[in-house]
Design a protein around this motif. Structure first.
Motif, PDB file in Angstrom:
ATOM      1  N   MET A   1      -8.275  28.355 107.689  1.00 40.56           N
ATOM      2  CA  MET A   1      -7.764  29.741 107.882  1.00 40.56           C
ATOM      3  C   MET A   1      -6.465  29.515 108.599  1.00 40.56           C
ATOM      4  SD  MET A   1      -9.534  31.629 111.325  1.00 40.56           S
ATOM      5  CE  MET A   1     -11.062  31.784 110.700  1.00 40.56           C
ATOM      6  N   CYS A   2      -5.754  30.775 108.371  1.00 41.48           N
ATOM      7  CA  CYS A   2      -4.331  30.833 108.801  1.00 41.48           C
ATOM      8  C   CYS A   2      -4.169  31.917 109.655  1.00 41.48           C
ATOM      9  CB  CYS A   2      -3.261  30.811 107.574  1.00 41.48           C
ATOM     10  SG  CYS A   2      -1.694  31.264 108.141  1.00 41.48           S
ATOM     11  N   ASN A   3      -3.708  31.793 111.049  1.00 40.40           N
ATOM     12  CA  ASN A   3      -3.505  32.792 111.905  1.00 40.40           C
ATOM     13  C   ASN A   3      -2.146  32.916 112.177  1.00 40.40           C
ATOM     14  OD1 ASN A   3      -6.155  31.057 113.337  1.00 40.40           O
ATOM     15  ND2 ASN A   3      -6.477  33.051 112.518  1.00 40.40           N
ATOM     16  N   ARG A   4      -1.069  32.676 111.223  1.00 43.18           N
ATOM     17  CA  ARG A   4       0.346  32.888 111.357  1.00 43.18           C
ATOM     18  C   ARG A   4       0.787  33.579 110.072  1.00 43.18           C
ATOM     19  NH1 ARG A   4       4.731  28.013 111.193  1.00 43.18           N
ATOM     20  NH2 ARG A   4       6.226  29.184 112.499  1.00 43.18           N
ATOM     21  N   PRO A   5       1.329  34.795 110.526  1.00 38.06           N
ATOM     22  CA  PRO A   5       2.065  35.483 109.549  1.00 38.06           C
ATOM     23  C   PRO A   5       3.142  34.997 108.706  1.00 38.06           C
ATOM     24  CG  PRO A   5       2.320  36.450 111.934  1.00 38.06           C
ATOM     25  CD  PRO A   5       1.989  35.081 112.087  1.00 38.06           C
ATOM     26  N   ASP A   6       3.426  35.248 107.396  1.00 38.37           N
ATOM     27  CA  ASP A   6       4.196  34.722 106.707  1.00 38.37           C
ATOM     28  C   ASP A   6       5.662  35.048 107.115  1.00 38.37           C
ATOM     29  OD1 ASP A   6       2.964  33.290 104.644  1.00 38.37           O
ATOM     30  OD2 ASP A   6       2.374  35.038 103.271  1.00 38.37           O
TER      31      ASP A   6
ATOM     32  N   TYR B   1      -5.014  26.838 111.625  1.00 42.61           N
ATOM     33  CA  TYR B   1      -3.669  26.833 111.949  1.00 42.61           C
ATOM     34  C   TYR B   1      -2.879  27.903 112.191  1.00 42.61           C
ATOM     35  CZ  TYR B   1      -1.685  27.619 107.396  1.00 42.61           C
ATOM     36  OH  TYR B   1      -1.502  28.188 106.103  1.00 42.61           O
ATOM     37  N   CYS B   2      -1.660  27.818 113.029  1.00 39.02           N
ATOM     38  CA  CYS B   2      -0.722  28.631 113.158  1.00 39.02           C
ATOM     39  C   CYS B   2       0.478  27.879 113.591  1.00 39.02           C
ATOM     40  CB  CYS B   2      -1.116  29.666 114.360  1.00 39.02           C
ATOM     41  SG  CYS B   2      -1.102  29.054 115.823  1.00 39.02           S
ATOM     42  N   ARG B   3       1.486  28.332 114.341  1.00 41.13           N
ATOM     43  CA  ARG B   3       2.654  27.583 114.486  1.00 41.13           C
ATOM     44  C   ARG B   3       2.426  26.390 115.253  1.00 41.13           C
ATOM     45  NH1 ARG B   3       7.499  30.687 117.291  1.00 41.13           N
ATOM     46  NH2 ARG B   3       7.541  31.651 115.106  1.00 41.13           N
ATOM     47  N   THR B   4       1.591  26.579 116.531  1.00 38.26           N
ATOM     48  CA  THR B   4       1.202  25.395 117.369  1.00 38.26           C
ATOM     49  C   THR B   4      -0.202  25.314 117.562  1.00 38.26           C
ATOM     50  OG1 THR B   4       1.389  27.041 119.353  1.00 38.26           O
ATOM     51  CG2 THR B   4       3.435  25.884 118.689  1.00 38.26           C
ATOM     52  N   GLY B   5      -0.870  26.299 116.939  1.00 38.40           N
ATOM     53  CA  GLY B   5      -2.537  26.038 117.198  1.00 38.40           C
ATOM     54  C   GLY B   5      -2.889  26.943 118.324  1.00 38.40           C
ATOM     55  N   THR B   6      -1.964  27.434 119.215  1.00 32.27           N
ATOM     56  CA  THR B   6      -2.229  28.169 120.300  1.00 32.27           C
ATOM     57  C   THR B   6      -2.847  29.706 119.974  1.00 32.27           C
ATOM     58  OG1 THR B   6      -0.598  27.303 121.631  1.00 32.27           O
ATOM     59  CG2 THR B   6      -1.446  29.393 122.593  1.00 32.27           C
TER      60      THR B   6
ATOM     61  N   VAL C   1      -1.579  36.570 113.151  1.00 30.44           N
ATOM     62  CA  VAL C   1      -1.739  37.251 114.595  1.00 30.44           C
ATOM     63  C   VAL C   1      -0.201  36.972 115.161  1.00 30.44           C
ATOM     64  CG1 VAL C   1      -2.465  37.069 117.140  1.00 30.44           C
ATOM     65  CG2 VAL C   1      -4.108  36.729 115.000  1.00 30.44           C
ATOM     66  N   SER C   2       0.587  37.968 115.781  1.00 34.92           N
ATOM     67  CA  SER C   2       1.831  37.849 116.328  1.00 34.92           C
ATOM     68  C   SER C   2       1.822  38.543 117.636  1.00 34.92           C
ATOM     69  CB  SER C   2       2.809  37.926 115.274  1.00 34.92           C
ATOM     70  OG  SER C   2       2.940  39.538 114.942  1.00 34.92           O
ATOM     71  N   SER C   3       0.695  39.237 117.894  1.00 34.04           N
ATOM     72  CA  SER C   3       0.995  39.704 119.384  1.00 34.04           C
ATOM     73  C   SER C   3      -0.496  39.796 119.965  1.00 34.04           C
ATOM     74  CB  SER C   3       1.388  41.268 119.197  1.00 34.04           C
ATOM     75  OG  SER C   3       0.395  42.109 118.663  1.00 34.04           O
ATOM     76  N   ARG C   4      -0.512  40.125 121.321  1.00 35.82           N
ATOM     77  CA  ARG C   4      -2.035  40.292 121.946  1.00 35.82           C
ATOM     78  C   ARG C   4      -2.629  41.308 121.362  1.00 35.82           C
ATOM     79  NH1 ARG C   4      -3.963  43.340 125.930  1.00 35.82           N
ATOM     80  NH2 ARG C   4      -5.440  42.320 127.672  1.00 35.82           N
ATOM     81  N   ASP C   5      -2.110  42.462 121.010  1.00 37.80           N
ATOM     82  CA  ASP C   5      -3.009  43.444 120.415  1.00 37.80           C
ATOM     83  C   ASP C   5      -3.651  43.256 119.068  1.00 37.80           C
ATOM     84  OD1 ASP C   5      -2.686  45.198 122.683  1.00 37.80           O
ATOM     85  OD2 ASP C   5      -0.725  46.394 121.609  1.00 37.80           O
TER      86      ASP C   5
END
Length: 109
Positions: A33-38, A93-98, A66-70
């Motif tokens: 799963m990727c949670n980081r925008p291209d 994954y995303c940039r840092t995992g957060t 995901v890139s914001s709280r909303d």
């Protein structure tokens, strides 16, 4: 690859490389799963490239950027659906995992 196991169903990580995909599969994960925008950072592999490598390795895939709280709140239900339908452990994954960890936390409520 820096990873953090959140529970028996999910491990999260910072940005992966295409070369990491087979290792992820070899470690027994069934869904990538990727949670980081291209396009968030120069040189970041595009999701399409990662997805192709993952599917070639026999992994199912999910793209929930995901890139914001909303956006995180809006992705809660799709995240829950992906987790529930996974055939085994999920690697996100995303940039840092957060962001992955935030989605996992939100999904528990």
């Amino acid at each position: 690859m820096q990873t953090k196991k959140l529970d028996d169903t999910i491990t999260v990580s910072h940005q992966i490389a295409i070369e990491d995909v087979q290792t992820i599969r070899d470690q027994g994960f069934t869904l990538l799963m990727c949670n980081r925008p291209d396009g968030e950072d120069p040189g970041q592999p595009a999701w399409g490239e990662v997805k192709a490598a993952a599917e070639a390795a026999g992994l199912k895939t999910a793209f929930l950027p995901v890139s914001s709280r909303d956006e995180a709140i809006a992705m809660k239900e799709p995240f829950q659906v992906e987790m529930a339908s996974a055939d085994g452990p999920v690697f996100a994954y995303c940039r840092t995992g957060t962001r992955c960890e935030i989605l996992w936390t939100l999904s528990k409520n």
